[in-house]
Design a protein around this motif. Sequence first.
Motif, mmCIF file in Angstrom:
data_model
loop_
_atom_site.group_PDB
_atom_site.id
_atom_site.type_symbol
_atom_site.label_atom_id
_atom_site.label_comp_id
_atom_site.label_asym_id
_atom_site.label_seq_id
_atom_site.Cartn_x
_atom_site.Cartn_y
_atom_site.Cartn_z
ATOM 1 N N UNK A 1 0.828 -1.208 0.000
ATOM 2 C CA UNK A 1 0.000 0.000 0.000
ATOM 3 C C UNK A 1 0.865 1.263 0.000
ATOM 4 N N UNK A 2 0.388 2.307 -0.687
ATOM 5 C CA UNK A 2 1.157 3.543 -0.770
ATOM 6 C C UNK A 2 0.221 4.697 -1.115
ATOM 7 N N UNK B 1 -2.968 7.128 -4.874
ATOM 8 C CA UNK B 1 -2.922 6.029 -3.907
ATOM 9 C C UNK B 1 -2.864 4.687 -4.632
ATOM 10 N N UNK B 2 -2.222 3.719 -3.949
ATOM 11 C CA UNK B 2 -2.177 2.352 -4.458
ATOM 12 C C UNK B 2 -2.736 1.455 -3.365
ATOM 13 N N UNK B 3 -3.872 0.836 -3.619
ATOM 14 C CA UNK B 3 -4.536 -0.001 -2.637
ATOM 15 C C UNK B 3 -3.900 -1.372 -2.516
ATOM 16 N N UNK B 4 -4.400 -2.176 -1.582
ATOM 17 C CA UNK B 4 -3.807 -3.481 -1.286
ATOM 18 C C UNK B 4 -3.834 -4.424 -2.477
ATOM 19 N N UNK B 5 -4.799 -4.256 -3.382
ATOM 20 C CA UNK B 5 -4.886 -5.101 -4.572
ATOM 21 C C UNK B 5 -4.161 -4.486 -5.765
ATOM 22 N N UNK B 6 -3.420 -3.390 -5.524
ATOM 23 C CA UNK B 6 -2.658 -2.757 -6.593
ATOM 24 C C UNK B 6 -3.423 -1.723 -7.386
ATOM 25 N N UNK B 7 -4.668 -1.441 -6.996
ATOM 26 C CA UNK B 7 -5.461 -0.461 -7.724
ATOM 27 C C UNK B 7 -4.876 0.941 -7.536
ATOM 28 N N UNK B 8 -4.716 1.673 -8.630
ATOM 29 C CA UNK B 8 -4.090 2.995 -8.615
ATOM 30 C C UNK B 8 -5.157 4.061 -8.834
ATOM 31 N N UNK B 9 -5.218 5.026 -7.894
ATOM 32 C CA UNK B 9 -6.334 5.977 -7.873
ATOM 33 C C UNK B 9 -5.841 7.412 -7.699
ATOM 34 N N UNK B 10 -5.729 8.178 -8.779
ATOM 35 C CA UNK B 10 -5.421 9.606 -8.643
ATOM 36 C C UNK B 10 -6.673 10.378 -8.218
ATOM 37 N N UNK B 11 -6.452 11.500 -7.537
ATOM 38 C CA UNK B 11 -7.574 12.315 -7.076
ATOM 39 C C UNK B 11 -7.108 13.750 -6.858
ATOM 40 N N UNK B 12 -8.069 14.653 -6.791
ATOM 41 C CA UNK B 12 -7.828 16.028 -6.356
ATOM 42 C C UNK B 12 -8.945 16.382 -5.380
ATOM 43 N N UNK B 13 -8.573 16.740 -4.149
ATOM 44 C CA UNK B 13 -9.555 17.207 -3.175
ATOM 45 C C UNK B 13 -9.522 18.726 -3.114
ATOM 46 N N UNK B 14 -10.685 19.291 -2.877
ATOM 47 C CA UNK B 14 -10.841 20.746 -2.802
ATOM 48 C C UNK B 14 -11.530 21.078 -1.492
#
Length: 314
Positions: A16-17, A39-52
């Motif tokens: 995880x990262x 973020x990189x989840x436990x199953x390797x899923x890669x998720x970019x995001x922008x929070x406001x």
Amino acid sequence: MITTDKFYHGETKKAPFFEGWYFKHQIGNEVYAFIPGYSIGEQGEKCPFIQVINHESSEVFHFDSEAFMASEDRLFVKIGENTFSEEGITLALRSPSLTIEGTISYGEFIPLKRSRYAPSIMGPFSYLSFMECYHGILSMKHSLKGELRWNGETIDFTDGVGYLEKDWGSSFPATYLWVQCNQFVASDARFFFSAAEIPFLGFGFLGIISVLQIGGEEYRLSTYDGAKISAIFREENHLIIRIKQKNLELEIQVLAKEGHPLMAPQQGQMSRIIREKASTEMTLIFRKNKQEVFQQKGNAAGFEEVGNLRGHEY
């Protein structure tokens, strides 16, 4: 394993990262912060995001994994049509409830002072490869110039003030406090504080990192310099935090209003919800050798309070 704070650390990371940058912009008492991350989840899923987040609300924008790009040797993050760098930000965010477009340019960064003993705000912990979360401060303050169109309304950031920090690792601490302010009566004062429960080699400790800059002077209170929290308590609507380090004493009085929801990392996944107040009021009192060096009110302060710190009833 020490790395430069402004670099991207996730190029070769496995789950995880997470890695996220906190770009804060304020004009008067209004605050507009943007948090690009990956973020990189436990199953390797890669998720970019922008929070406001601003004084009134918060929102998160999700992107496909291919939309993210970051430089390993300089501060540059691109997510979709949005870019974040040392020179400034360009935004093109659109959702059914919020549209943000425009560019803000940055002046010269005011960084932390560096030393061999404390190469970053993490001090000697920067060298360790197994910390749950690393923290970096890229700019305590910088000038702003430019405009954003926020749901059709133009916001001019000329003569505004910026701040920039980041985090990376696997998870945020389970329990922590965070306060940041660079809008005091004295225009040359800048402040950051965080205290958190830090897991360490099967045990844990209460970690403190804090910096007060007044003009060219910098005062750092930290666990690795012997800082300890002497008291935490509530007084009406304020949270009072007192810290001692040798001949230095710091008191933080922050108006602890409930904030807006933000995503936070837990084992790489942005699955945890915390709450942040993007703009609140605070008073800071700093003494050296029992003599008062600084006592001023601050506005547009950022504040997060997650859980109760161990061993301190409040």
